[in-house]
Design an enzyme around this catalytic site. Structure first.
Site, PDB file in Angstrom:
ATOM      1  N   SER A  46       7.282   2.741-133.375  1.00  0.00           N
ATOM      2  CA  SER A  46       7.334   1.306-133.154  1.00  0.00           C
ATOM      3  C   SER A  46       7.993   0.605-134.347  1.00  0.00           C
ATOM      4  O   SER A  46       9.142   0.878-134.677  1.00  0.00           O
ATOM      5  CB  SER A  46       5.927   0.776-132.870  1.00  0.00           C
ATOM      6  OG  SER A  46       5.955  -0.539-132.408  1.00  0.00           O
ATOM      7  N   ASP A  56       7.108   0.414-121.554  1.00  0.00           N
ATOM      8  CA  ASP A  56       7.162  -0.196-122.885  1.00  0.00           C
ATOM      9  C   ASP A  56       8.227  -1.297-122.921  1.00  0.00           C
ATOM     10  O   ASP A  56       9.368  -1.072-122.503  1.00  0.00           O
ATOM     11  CB  ASP A  56       7.502   0.882-123.916  1.00  0.00           C
ATOM     12  CG  ASP A  56       7.271   0.439-125.345  1.00  0.00           C
ATOM     13  OD1 ASP A  56       7.418  -0.763-125.643  1.00  0.00           O
ATOM     14  OD2 ASP A  56       6.933   1.305-126.180  1.00  0.00           O
ATOM     15  N   HIS A  80       2.445   2.025-125.013  1.00  0.00           N
ATOM     16  CA  HIS A  80       2.774   1.938-126.427  1.00  0.00           C
ATOM     17  C   HIS A  80       1.587   2.417-127.264  1.00  0.00           C
ATOM     18  O   HIS A  80       0.441   2.105-126.979  1.00  0.00           O
ATOM     19  CB  HIS A  80       3.109   0.482-126.761  1.00  0.00           C
ATOM     20  CG  HIS A  80       3.879   0.311-128.022  1.00  0.00           C
ATOM     21  ND1 HIS A  80       5.250   0.420-128.084  1.00  0.00           N
ATOM     22  CD2 HIS A  80       3.483   0.019-129.284  1.00  0.00           C
ATOM     23  CE1 HIS A  80       5.667   0.209-129.309  1.00  0.00           C
ATOM     24  NE2 HIS A  80       4.609  -0.027-130.064  1.00  0.00           N
TER      25      HIS A  80
END
Length: 319
Positions: A155, A252, A282
């Site tokens: 991320s 996502d 996620h």
């Protein structure tokens, strides 16, 4: 797209925030509380040793943590944690660092970096660059100078890993990481990113589009988000970057920009392995002890990295 049923059951039991307004303090407390879920009933994964070191950073000390695997060492991996550039530390990602060390047989380095909004861009990136340079300077005592060195992240951590690779490509030509592992990477923080289908769909209950709309300005703090150091997808030239494994999730919101980044890397001549999981959300790497599908996804992703490194080494041997 239906989510894995075990994961869906977990999500159904989680409280729905009363407001869409991002509460950083609550966000941080939630991340700390989830740490125990990442460990599992058998306790922490065993590694040969764990060592903390302290580096002098631009505005204070940077703590590194070094995990050495049991048995023969296959290389070095420097991993940056995610959390929207506003949450996280090396203690929270201890379970995934142990897993990476065990499954890849690599020395794993993690490092703290300053968080927004107290310390916005480029504070966190500057800390990551100091730590990454240290790893490259010390591979001989880590995983061995003749073995591969990987930069990775998830991320926001994958954003930092991708940017570190970009910066080092220009800063130290011919002396950078051998590969990059980017899991659910945020690679485009520009306002135009919110026109992408995956962000418009807002289909991931664990990461809502409205949260990204708030996190991006907190991190960038008025800086031009077209700067490749914020949005690596905005870079004019992606050639010469390390080969990449990029993992994305169908629901996502970051999915489409990550796929576009993979396409642009390939177009620039960079070897890329892109893998997509349709039934996970996620942050799946933190759920591997509770959700078998998440565990399988991580196993497949790390297998792709090993295959990529083997091909890269074979190609280097033939050249």
């Amino acid at each position: 797209m239906a989510l894995d049923p075990i994961l869906q059951t977990m999500l159904n039991q989680m409280p729905i925030p009363a407001s869409e307004e991002l509460d950083i303090a609550a966000y941080r407390a939630s991340a700390e509380a989830l740490r125990s879920m990442m460990i599992g009933p058998e306790g922490p994964i065993e590694v040969a040793s764990i060592e903390d070191r302290t580096l002098a950073g631009p505005r204070g000390d940077i703590v590194l943590r070094i995990y050495r695997p049991n048995g023969a060492v296959a290389g070095t991996l420097h991993h940056f944690y995610g959390g929207g550039w506003s949450v996280g530390n090396i203690d929270i990602i201890d379970p995934i660092a142990r897993r990476l060390a065990r499954d890849l047989s690599m020395v794993v380095v993690t490092s703290n970096y300053r968080l927004a909004p107290e310390n916005p861009f480029p504070a966190g990136l500057d800390d990551c660059l100091v730590a990454a340079r240290w790893t490259l300077d010390h591979v001989g005592e880590l995983g061995g100078g003749e073995r591969p060195v990987v930069v990775s992240g998830e991320s926001a951590g994958a954003n930092l890993a991708a940017v570190v690779a970009l910066v080092l490509r220009d800063e130290q030509p011919g002396r950078s990481f051998n590969a990059q592992l980017l899991i659910n990477p945020a690679v485009d923080l520009r306002d135009t990113t919110f026109q992408r289908a995956s962000l418009l769909a807002d289909a991931d209950p664990s990461l809502r589009t409205h949260s990204l709309r708030q996190l991006y300005p907190l991190y960038s703090a008025g800086h031009d988000r077209a700067d490749p150091r914020l949005s690596p997808l905005a870079a004019d030239d992606l050639s010469g970057l390390p080969p990449a494994v990029i993992a994305v999730l169908t629901v996502d919101p970051l999915r489409d920009e990550a796929v576009e980044y993979a396409d642009r890397l390939r177009a620039a001549g960079v070897p890329v392995e892109l893998i997509e999981f349709p039934d996970l959300t996620h942050g799946f790497t933190g759920l591997t002890v509770l959700v078998p599908a998440a565990d399988r996804a991580l196993v497949r992703t790390l297998a792709l990295l090993r295959e990529l490194l083997a091909r890269t080494a074979a190609d280097a041997g033939r050249s």
